[in-house]
Scaffold this active site. Structure first.
Site, PDB file in Angstrom:
ATOM      1  N   CYS A  62     -13.912  -1.198   6.469  1.00 17.74           N
ATOM      2  CA  CYS A  62     -12.943  -0.552   5.575  1.00 17.74           C
ATOM      3  C   CYS A  62     -13.574   0.325   4.491  1.00 17.74           C
ATOM      4  CB  CYS A  62     -12.030  -1.599   4.945  1.00 17.74           C
ATOM      5  SG  CYS A  62     -11.055  -2.475   6.175  1.00 17.74           S
TER       6      CYS A  62
ATOM      7  N   CYS B  75      -8.217 -10.594   1.522  1.00 13.82           N
ATOM      8  CA  CYS B  75      -8.268 -10.135   2.910  1.00 13.82           C
ATOM      9  C   CYS B  75      -8.452 -11.314   3.869  1.00 13.82           C
ATOM     10  CB  CYS B  75      -9.398  -9.132   3.100  1.00 13.82           C
ATOM     11  SG  CYS B  75      -9.475  -8.600   4.816  1.00 13.82           S
TER      12      CYS B  75
ATOM     13  N   CYS C  77     -16.603  -7.774   6.391  1.00 13.60           N
ATOM     14  CA  CYS C  77     -16.541  -8.044   7.832  1.00 13.60           C
ATOM     15  C   CYS C  77     -16.810  -6.748   8.592  1.00 13.60           C
ATOM     16  CB  CYS C  77     -15.189  -8.678   8.197  1.00 13.60           C
ATOM     17  SG  CYS C  77     -13.900  -7.478   8.555  1.00 13.60           S
TER      18      CYS C  77
ATOM     19  N   CYS D 191     -15.257  -2.822   0.122  1.00 10.92           N
ATOM     20  CA  CYS D 191     -13.864  -3.087   0.490  1.00 10.92           C
ATOM     21  C   CYS D 191     -13.334  -4.246  -0.346  1.00 10.92           C
ATOM     22  CB  CYS D 191     -13.784  -3.433   1.963  1.00 10.92           C
ATOM     23  SG  CYS D 191     -14.500  -5.042   2.322  1.00 10.92           S
TER      24      CYS D 191
ATOM     25  N   LYS E  61      -3.310   1.611  14.992  1.00 12.97           N
ATOM     26  CA  LYS E  61      -3.286   2.486  13.817  1.00 12.97           C
ATOM     27  C   LYS E  61      -3.851   3.865  14.141  1.00 12.97           C
ATOM     28  CE  LYS E  61      -5.967  -0.285  11.388  1.00 12.97           C
ATOM     29  NZ  LYS E  61      -6.992  -0.900  10.510  1.00 12.97           N
TER      30      LYS E  61
ATOM     31  N   ARG F  92       0.864  -1.188   0.000  1.00 10.48           N
ATOM     32  CA  ARG F  92       0.000   0.000   0.000  1.00 10.48           C
ATOM     33  C   ARG F  92       0.901   1.239   0.000  1.00 10.48           C
ATOM     34  NH1 ARG F  92      -3.714   0.073   5.038  1.00 10.48           N
ATOM     35  NH2 ARG F  92      -4.919  -1.485   3.910  1.00 10.48           N
TER      36      ARG F  92
ATOM     37  N   LYS G 298      -5.356   7.607  12.138  1.00 10.02           N
ATOM     38  CA  LYS G 298      -5.751   8.144  10.828  1.00 10.02           C
ATOM     39  C   LYS G 298      -6.139   9.619  10.928  1.00 10.02           C
ATOM     40  CE  LYS G 298      -7.274   3.666   9.196  1.00 10.02           C
ATOM     41  NZ  LYS G 298      -8.372   2.875   8.639  1.00 10.02           N
TER      42      LYS G 298
ATOM     43  N   ARG H 289      -1.264   6.810   9.531  1.00  6.56           N
ATOM     44  CA  ARG H 289      -1.373   6.262   8.158  1.00  6.56           C
ATOM     45  C   ARG H 289      -1.462   7.393   7.124  1.00  6.56           C
ATOM     46  NH1 ARG H 289      -3.728   0.919   8.406  1.00  6.56           N
ATOM     47  NH2 ARG H 289      -2.857  -0.071  10.252  1.00  6.56           N
TER      48      ARG H 289
HETATM   49 FE1  SRM Z   1      -9.009  -1.537   6.497  1.00  2.54          FE
HETATM   50  C1  SRM Z   1      -7.722  -4.150   8.205  1.00  2.54           C
HETATM   51  C2  SRM Z   1      -8.232  -3.005   3.585  1.00  2.54           C
HETATM   52  C3  SRM Z   1      -9.626   1.372   4.923  1.00  2.54           C
HETATM   53  C4  SRM Z   1     -10.674  -0.432   9.274  1.00  2.54           C
HETATM   54  N1  SRM Z   1      -8.072  -3.263   5.982  1.00  2.54           N
HETATM   55  C5  SRM Z   1      -7.578  -4.186   6.845  1.00  2.54           C
HETATM   56  C6  SRM Z   1      -6.765  -5.239   6.102  1.00  2.54           C
HETATM   57  C7  SRM Z   1      -5.348  -4.775   6.065  1.00  2.54           C
HETATM   58  C8  SRM Z   1      -6.868  -6.667   6.635  1.00  2.54           C
HETATM   59  C9  SRM Z   1      -5.777  -7.113   7.582  1.00  2.54           C
HETATM   60  O1  SRM Z   1      -5.660  -6.544   8.687  1.00  2.54           O
HETATM   61  O2  SRM Z   1      -5.055  -8.035   7.237  1.00  2.54           O
HETATM   62  C10 SRM Z   1      -7.429  -5.134   4.693  1.00  2.54           C
HETATM   63  C11 SRM Z   1      -6.569  -5.552   3.522  1.00  2.54           C
HETATM   64  C12 SRM Z   1      -7.420  -6.145   2.433  1.00  2.54           C
HETATM   65  C13 SRM Z   1      -6.696  -6.338   1.161  1.00  2.54           C
HETATM   66  O3  SRM Z   1      -6.542  -7.490   0.727  1.00  2.54           O
HETATM   67  O4  SRM Z   1      -6.304  -5.351   0.533  1.00  2.54           O
HETATM   68  C14 SRM Z   1      -7.925  -3.703   4.717  1.00  2.54           C
HETATM   69  N2  SRM Z   1      -8.833  -0.903   4.615  1.00  2.54           N
HETATM   70  C15 SRM Z   1      -8.593  -1.688   3.532  1.00  2.54           C
HETATM   71  C16 SRM Z   1      -8.802  -0.915   2.245  1.00  2.54           C
HETATM   72  C17 SRM Z   1      -7.836  -1.334   1.140  1.00  2.54           C
HETATM   73  C18 SRM Z   1     -10.258  -1.090   1.812  1.00  2.54           C
HETATM   74  C19 SRM Z   1     -10.576  -0.687   0.392  1.00  2.54           C
HETATM   75  O5  SRM Z   1     -11.162  -1.532  -0.286  1.00  2.54           O
HETATM   76  O6  SRM Z   1     -10.256   0.429  -0.019  1.00  2.54           O
HETATM   77  C20 SRM Z   1      -8.615   0.518   2.769  1.00  2.54           C
HETATM   78  C21 SRM Z   1      -7.178   0.970   2.730  1.00  2.54           C
HETATM   79  C22 SRM Z   1      -7.045   2.371   3.236  1.00  2.54           C
HETATM   80  C23 SRM Z   1      -5.664   2.942   3.098  1.00  2.54           C
HETATM   81  O7  SRM Z   1      -5.284   3.260   1.983  1.00  2.54           O
HETATM   82  O8  SRM Z   1      -4.994   3.102   4.129  1.00  2.54           O
HETATM   83  C24 SRM Z   1      -9.048   0.353   4.209  1.00  2.54           C
HETATM   84  N3  SRM Z   1      -9.908   0.210   7.023  1.00  2.54           N
HETATM   85  C25 SRM Z   1     -10.171   1.249   6.193  1.00  2.54           C
HETATM   86  C26 SRM Z   1     -11.102   2.147   6.791  1.00  2.54           C
HETATM   87  C27 SRM Z   1     -11.713   3.392   6.156  1.00  2.54           C
HETATM   88  C28 SRM Z   1     -10.960   4.644   6.456  1.00  2.54           C
HETATM   89  O9  SRM Z   1      -9.902   4.624   7.100  1.00  2.54           O
HETATM   90  O10 SRM Z   1     -11.441   5.689   6.052  1.00  2.54           O
HETATM   91  C29 SRM Z   1     -11.427   1.616   8.039  1.00  2.54           C
HETATM   92  C30 SRM Z   1     -12.466   2.169   9.029  1.00  2.54           C
HETATM   93  C31 SRM Z   1     -11.998   3.378   9.760  1.00  2.54           C
HETATM   94  C32 SRM Z   1     -11.209   2.981  10.957  1.00  2.54           C
HETATM   95  O11 SRM Z   1      -9.994   2.838  10.849  1.00  2.54           O
HETATM   96  O12 SRM Z   1     -11.811   2.790  12.016  1.00  2.54           O
HETATM   97  C33 SRM Z   1     -10.653   0.406   8.176  1.00  2.54           C
HETATM   98  N4  SRM Z   1      -9.121  -2.151   8.416  1.00  2.54           N
HETATM   99  C34 SRM Z   1      -9.909  -1.587   9.389  1.00  2.54           C
HETATM  100  C35 SRM Z   1      -9.831  -2.395  10.582  1.00  2.54           C
HETATM  101  C36 SRM Z   1     -10.570  -2.118  11.924  1.00  2.54           C
HETATM  102  C37 SRM Z   1      -9.776  -1.189  12.765  1.00  2.54           C
HETATM  103  C38 SRM Z   1     -10.367  -1.047  14.132  1.00  2.54           C
HETATM  104  O13 SRM Z   1     -10.198   0.013  14.739  1.00  2.54           O
HETATM  105  O14 SRM Z   1     -10.973  -1.991  14.650  1.00  2.54           O
HETATM  106  C39 SRM Z   1      -8.989  -3.485  10.274  1.00  2.54           C
HETATM  107  C40 SRM Z   1      -8.582  -4.646  11.209  1.00  2.54           C
HETATM  108  C41 SRM Z   1      -7.515  -4.268  12.169  1.00  2.54           C
HETATM  109  O15 SRM Z   1      -6.904  -3.194  12.122  1.00  2.54           O
HETATM  110  O16 SRM Z   1      -7.277  -5.097  13.039  1.00  2.54           O
HETATM  111  C42 SRM Z   1      -8.570  -3.293   8.903  1.00  2.54           C
HETATM  112 FE1  SF4 Z   2     -11.126  -7.091   4.973  1.00  2.00          FE
HETATM  113 FE2  SF4 Z   2     -13.078  -6.596   6.648  1.00  2.00          FE
HETATM  114 FE3  SF4 Z   2     -11.577  -4.598   5.746  1.00  2.00          FE
HETATM  115 FE4  SF4 Z   2     -13.260  -5.752   4.136  1.00  2.00          FE
HETATM  116  S1  SF4 Z   2     -13.799  -4.634   5.982  1.00  2.00           S
HETATM  117  S2  SF4 Z   2     -11.101  -5.308   3.652  1.00  2.00           S
HETATM  118  S3  SF4 Z   2     -13.234  -7.848   4.809  1.00  2.00           S
HETATM  119  S4  SF4 Z   2     -10.873  -6.242   7.023  1.00  2.00           S
END
Ligand code: SRM
Ligand code: SF4
Length: 555
Positions: free
Chosen positions: A478, A435, A474, A429, A207, A75, A209, A144
């Site tokens: 995201c 994922c 899930c 997502c 993390k 990323r 943001k 991030r």
């Molecule tokens: Fe996310 C984890 C993809 C934006 C909340 N996110 C993941 C992981 C890395 C799975 C992992 O931990 O192994 C996913 C990778 C999937 C893949 O195969 O690419 C993933 N997140 C994404 C992306 C690529 C979704 C998309 O389709 O665009 C986004 C990448 C953003 C970036 O460029 O940095 C992405 N993730 C978000 C957002 C939205 C935002 O930030 O505006 C959120 C919700 C906001 C937040 O942070 O609360 C988000 N991602 C999570 C979480 C839950 C965090 C939490 O506080 O509980 C996880 C799981 C974790 O961190 O344990 C997670």
């Molecule tokens: Fe993976 Fe859940 Fe984030 Fe979708 S919402 S990319 S399933 S961690």
């Protein structure tokens, strides 16, 4: 300082990481496996890389008694989401040379490349570095990618806000040289970790943001961030920012202690002081965040545990200044404004719809081919939006026809007119197959689901409605489904919780309406609500507001 804390496995790995180096070099050289050592799988995230495996191939490989098909996702760190045409050309080429060939625009306005095997990680990072792109701190327990309102035509202050995104990103970068040593073969300067006054040895508990918005645009979903900066303008100048904090969406099914939360207003900070406030909010989270339970370690839980007043007082003490009273502002939309727009300097910008951010050629639209052709003209900047779209921007009036001709050649000039309003306001997502946390499909399924939903909306005579719909595989959130008027949150394969009732401007969370529905059930439930919406909505009432007024869910 908080009382003495029990150390979790993640905290231990950070503490022993020697400035995020761990045994990454050894792990990369190990030819017996496509995987990394366990602790390095955690550390590599701080370098913007995730170890994954192809979940579609798990069963087949297990049957053949083969190890999982391990690959990596990189990323990029692109504060403000903009890169030049040369960078874009190179990124697309790298995705083809080393990854699956597909660039993915993320919900935080950057790019991901999937499917890179271990031995190709170094060449990939080196290739990005040749055009000055890096992935440092794109993941991990650090700040991030800093996001900012994407469209230059949206405000005369766009450049300033983008510069601020860059400054914040730089201010909060980890100080370790590990990335340069490991991936770019630069000389090893320190055996142990370098001094890092912000992150110290343990980095953040989780993390972090940050987003910057210029009202009336809230295309960044500012309230979903740990810190949101909302620009305040007076007499044609940005004088400072309203600062909101504690937004975050991730939850865990069945864990009542977890919840999505929108950021709360802390107050106003002048332009001169805003970086100090940002820095000390981060340092307060470093010192007071929960380091025992990662499910409860985001800033939102720290603020709720400490109490908003105490948290704010601690930040003000560290800065040596109080927050001033919030200044008034209004958000109108989170949508991207598709098609052509001209900014105050006369430059042209074309916002192109890219379904779920996947830059691919389909039978209908050859987006990948077109974007490469546009990149090769060198006449447009590429700006990614938090709605997973791209803006071809900063085009001189004399070059407008050239870019328009390419868009026309690939029928992309009309894509926004040929796409329904609900689809233009949709996001999913990544989810399956890469994922590891996905319970259900995301980006592979939403387009097919929308085909059916569009038919249903047609039948219910609400097809022109611009309703935000977001799907995730899930509850981590995201694609920010908890801030959509219709949110679909995966519970099991083919099943989703249905959330309703967020507003169109991104200031109100939705609520769970029904649990664990399959496609037929979702469509049936929505059919009833759409029918009522058609006949009982107030003029200009949005779908989310209607769902609240009619008490399908509580606000
Ligand atoms: Fe996310 C984890 C993809 C934006 C909340 N996110 C993941 C992981 C890395 C799975 C992992 O931990 O192994 C996913 C990778 C999937 C893949 O195969 O690419 C993933 N997140 C994404 C992306 C690529 C979704 C998309 O389709 O665009 C986004 C990448 C953003 C970036 O460029 O940095 C992405 N993730 C978000 C957002 C939205 C935002 O930030 O505006 C959120 C919700 C906001 C937040 O942070 O609360 C988000 N991602 C999570 C979480 C839950 C965090 C939490 O506080 O509980 C996880 C799981 C974790 O961190 O344990 C997670
Ligand atoms: Fe993976 Fe859940 Fe984030 Fe979708 S919402 S990319 S399933 S961690």
């Amino acid at each position: 300082m908080p009382e003495e804390i029990k150390e979790s496995a993640a905290e231990k790995a950070k503490r022993l990481s020697k400035g995020l180096r761990g045994s990454l070099v050894e792990s990369l050289l190990d030819e017996h496996t496509g995987s990394l050592r366990e602790q390095d799988q955690l550390l590599i995230k701080f370098h913007g890389i995730y170890q994954q495996d192809d979940r579609d191939r798990r069963a087949e490989r297990e049957e053949k008694k083969l190890d999982k098909h391990y690959t990596f996702m990189i990323r990029l760190r692109i504060p403000g989401g903009s890169i030049g045409p040369v960078h874009y050309e190179r990124s697309q080429k790298i995705a083809g040379d080393y990854g699956t060939g597909t660039l993915k625009i993320t919900t935080r306005q950057t790019l991901q490349v999937h499917g890179i095997i271990k031995s190709n990680l170094k060449p990939t990072i080196k290739s990005f570095n040749e055009v000055f792109l890096d992935s440092i701190a794109a993941c991990g327990d650090v700040n991030r990618n800093v996001v900012a309102t994407a469209n230059p035509a949206s405000s005369t202050h766009h450049t300033e806000i983008n510069q601020l995104a860059g400054e914040i990103s730089k201010l909060l970068l980890p100080k370790t040289r590990a990335y340069y040593e490991i991936w770019l073969d630069q000389e090893k300067i320190a055996e142990k970790s370098e001094e890092d006054p912000l992150y110290k040895e343990l980095y953040l508990p989780r993390k972090f943001k940050i987003a910057i918005a210029i009202p009336p645009w809230n295309d960044v979903d500012v309230y979903a961030n740990d810190i949101g900066l909302i620009a305040v303008e007076e007499a044609g100048k940005i004088i400072g920012y309203n600062v909101v904090a504690g937004g975050g969406l991730g939850t865990t099914h069945g864990n009542e202690k977890t919840y999505p939360r929108i950021a709360t207003m802390l107050g106003y900070a002048s332009k001169e002081n805003v970086l100090k406030f940002v820095y000390e909010i981060v340092s307060t989270q470093r010192d007071f965040g929960n380091r025992e339970d990662r499910k409860l370690s985001r800033l939102k839980y720290t603020i709720d545990r400490m109490g908003l007043g105490n948290f704010k007082a601690e930040v003000e003490k560290r800065v040596g200044l109080p927050f001033e009273n919030e200044k008034s502002f209004t958000f109108q939309t989170r949508s991207d404004s598709f098609g052509w727009a001209q900014d105050h300097k006369g430059f042209w910008h074309f916002t192109l719809f890219v379904e779920n951010g996947l830059i691919v050629d389909s039978d209908s639209y050859k987006i990948k081919t077109a974007l490469m052709e546009i990149a090769l003209t060198r006449r447009a900047i590429f700006r990614f939006t938090c709605n997973q779209n791209v803006i071809l921007s900063d085009i001189l009036p004399k070059d407008l026809n050239l870019i328009q001709a390419i868009l026309e050649k690939y029928k992309l000039d009309k894509i926004q007119e040929n796409t329904s309003n609900i689809r233009k306001n949709s996001m999913a997502c990544v989810a399956l197959s890469t994922c590891p946390l996905a319970l259900a499909e995301g980006q592979r399924y939403l387009p097919l689901f929308l085909d059916k939903l569009e038919n249903l909306m047609d039948e219910c005579q609400v097809k022109e409605e611009a309703i935000t719909i977001r799907m995730t595989g899930c509850p981590n959130g995201c694609a920010r489904p908890y801030m959509a008027e219709i949110g679909l949150v995966g519970t099991a394969y083919g099943h989703y919780n249905l959330h309703l009732g967020a507003d169109f401007q991104g200031k109100r969370l939705n609520q769970k309406f029904k649990e664990n529905l399959d496609e037929a059930n979702i469509l049936e439930v929505l059919k009833g609500i759409f029918t009522q919406f058609k006949s009982e909505k107030n003029p200009s009432e949005t779908f989310g507001d209607f769902c609240v007024r009619k008490e399908f869910v509580k606000a």
